[in-house]
Design an enzyme around this catalytic site. Structure first.
Site, PDB file in Angstrom:
ATOM      1  N   GLU A  10       0.980  -1.092   0.108  1.00 25.91           N
ATOM      2  CA  GLU A  10      -0.144  -0.016   0.067  1.00 25.91           C
ATOM      3  C   GLU A  10       0.906   1.355  -0.061  1.00 25.91           C
ATOM      4  O   GLU A  10       1.348   1.646   1.326  1.00 25.91           O
ATOM      5  CB  GLU A  10      -0.823  -0.017   1.346  1.00 25.91           C
ATOM      6  CG  GLU A  10      -1.919  -1.262   1.408  1.00 25.91           C
ATOM      7  CD  GLU A  10      -2.833  -1.391   0.083  1.00 25.91           C
ATOM      8  OE1 GLU A  10      -2.815  -0.433  -0.584  1.00 25.91           O
ATOM      9  OE2 GLU A  10      -3.520  -2.448  -0.110  1.00 25.91           O
ATOM     10  N   CYS A  61      -1.986   9.056   2.937  1.00 27.33           N
ATOM     11  CA  CYS A  61      -1.448   8.437   1.617  1.00 27.33           C
ATOM     12  C   CYS A  61      -2.860   8.498   0.344  1.00 27.33           C
ATOM     13  O   CYS A  61      -2.198   8.465  -0.818  1.00 27.33           O
ATOM     14  CB  CYS A  61      -1.313   6.803   1.825  1.00 27.33           C
ATOM     15  SG  CYS A  61      -2.608   5.860   2.119  1.00 27.33           S
TER      16      CYS A  61
END
Length: 481
Positions: A230, A264
């Site tokens: 990720e 993110c």
């Protein structure tokens, strides 16, 4: 004086070495425990998750305080909203569905292979490694752990060295409810993380920078360890030609100000119709200043996590300004590590903030002429973790979904797709690989094992050697029509 500096450094080096030396024995302990209970019952998994839920709920204030300490100031409400609440929701979602997820799924058997049955059995992988970043140290530790435990695995968690108070608190708390052979937390600096990624886990999940993700994947490859990465990247927001600007600016501002942009999936830059740039600037400025009337001692405005990250972001601003960008800070000055939200206009591709994921409260505004131009701009660059589109025309919404690639999409919102337990979360290409959350997390941390079952009668003996014309007639009858 030299001795005063050297002594703590030596202590840290010795502690790191101890952490590294303890990794392989810890993995061996968890492997042995898994072998003694390779298919934990649903009730056992649910009990693990309920214990985790009670712990998070009872210790939420100490966890909030630890995170704020590491950031010098992290909004308590942001930690509750973005870390504690989704962790609890994730546990609730999984505990209600574990029994259903664990049930073998029946599959069909072709007529030529009857009588027989087929099913897929979902078996725990074994020991899962989880590498946690500093920006959301609670949710990005607990979220993967929920999936790993729901699937019946053991887990080793490497916490970030950039959030030492939180990392130590998580370690102490999890040790209260889980034996070390079930869940263990590893501390230490970057070299410990490197050694951790080289362990032969049954699955490794890493959340963090793309540059570090490449190293993690190389290390895992030596053991053929499957990985979920990720990573992030530069997630764009597109403002359409006719959306009410107040709607778009408010929702983009929410996504960019949460955790001071240290997310993110934060909007990394915004594509705005050229004729509406000034309108966006004013709407965004007004919204952010309404959210945060000032920076001074504002408990809602999260600080940059450390001086290193603050210097990186200030370097991006200095570099952009030296190359012709126009900087529009929304506050007269910073306070401590509370970095002012800043819009950046007149950008160019050679600027650092247009090449690297920003991960902070800086928002480049890129003008475009036609929607096709916005798509081209996005598609010419590495595929992002998230993409945000603001416009109420449903035909244009479908075009966005069909003509761009990203890990996930929000239409007329930001960030909130991550909190949906019934949707997979993950990147694509440079923004990551694999998925977790909810059912996808259970599947990621399970082996979907195909099982073909026959009993006493064996019809397949009619295709055993020696072969002759009979087998050819049978093949033609069954398969070649």
């Amino acid at each position: 004086m030299v001795a005063d500096i050297a002594a703590p450094l030596l202590d840290r080096l010795q502690q790191n070495q101890q952490h590294i030396l303890g990794l392989e024995p810890l993995l061996a302990t968890q492997r042995a425990a898994f072998r003694s209970n390779p298919m934990p019952a649903a009730e056992q998994r649910i009990a693990w998750l309920k214990a985790l839920r009670e712990l998070i709920l009872s210790e939420k204030q100490t966890l909030v305080a630890a995170v704020s300490s590491d950031f010098s100031n992290r909004s308590a409400d942001e930690t509750l909203l973005a870390e504690i609440m989704p962790s609890l929701h994730g546990i609730d979602y999984a505990t209600k569905r574990i029994k259903k997820w664990m049930k073998p799924s029946r599959r069909s058997v072709g007529a030529a292979f009857q009588p027989a049955s087929a099913r897929v059995v979902y078996q725990p992988l074994g020991v899962v490694g989880i590498i946690v970043p500093w920006n959301y140290p609670l949710y990005l530790a607990f979220g993967p752990l929920i999936g790993a435990l729901a699937a019946g695995n053991r887990a080793m968690i490497k916490m970030s060295e950039s959030t030492p108070a939180t990392s130590q608190r998580v370690k102490d708390l999890l040790a209260r409810i889980f034996p070390e052979d079930l869940v263990s937390v590893v501390l230490g600096e970057a070299d410990v993380g490197q050694a951790f990624s080289r362990l032969p886990f049954d699955h490794l999940l890493f959340t963090g920078a793309t540059s570090i993700g490449r190293h993690v994947m190389r290390a895992a490859a030596d053991n053929l360890t499957p990985v979920t990465l990720e990573l992030g990247g530069k997630s764009p927001a597109i403002v359409s030609a006719d959306v009410p600007m107040g709607d778009a600016a408010e929702r983009i501002a929410f996504g960019k100000t949460m955790n001071a942009g240290q997310t993110c999936v934060a909007p990394d830059y915004v594509l705005v119709p050229a004729a509406r740039v000034d309108e966006f600037v004013e709407a965004y400025r007004s919204t952010v200043q309404r959210f945060y009337p000032s920076l001074t001692d504002n408990p809602d405005y999260t600080a940059i996590v450390n001086e290193r990250q603050l210097n990186r972001l200030q370097g991006y601003l200095d570099d952009a300004q030296s190359k012709g960008a126009t900087l529009l800070p929304l506050y007269p000055q910073n306070q401590d590590r509370r970095l002012a939200q800043t819009l950046v206009l007149n950008t160019s591709d050679d600027m650092k903030l247009m090449q690297e994921e920003i991960f902070g409260p800086l928002l480049p505004v890129i003008p475009y002429q036609r929607l096709e131009d916005a798509f081209t701009y996005i598609n010419d660059r590495p595929r992002p973790l998230a993409l945000y589109y603001f416009g109420y025309d449903k035909a244009e919404q479908q075009r966005v979904l069909h003509e761009t690639h990203s890990g996930g999409v929000c239409i007329n919102d930001t960030l909130l797709h991550v909190a949906q337990d019934d949707m997979p979360f993950g990147g694509v290409g440079p923004s990551g690989m694999g998925h977790y959350h909810g059912h996808e997390g259970f599947l990621t941390f399970s082996k979907a094992k195909g099982v073909f079952i026959k009993q006493r009668f064996n019809a397949a003996k009619f295709i055993y050697p020696p072969y002759g014309t009979g087998i050819q007639k049978l093949i033609h009858k069954l398969f070649i029509r």
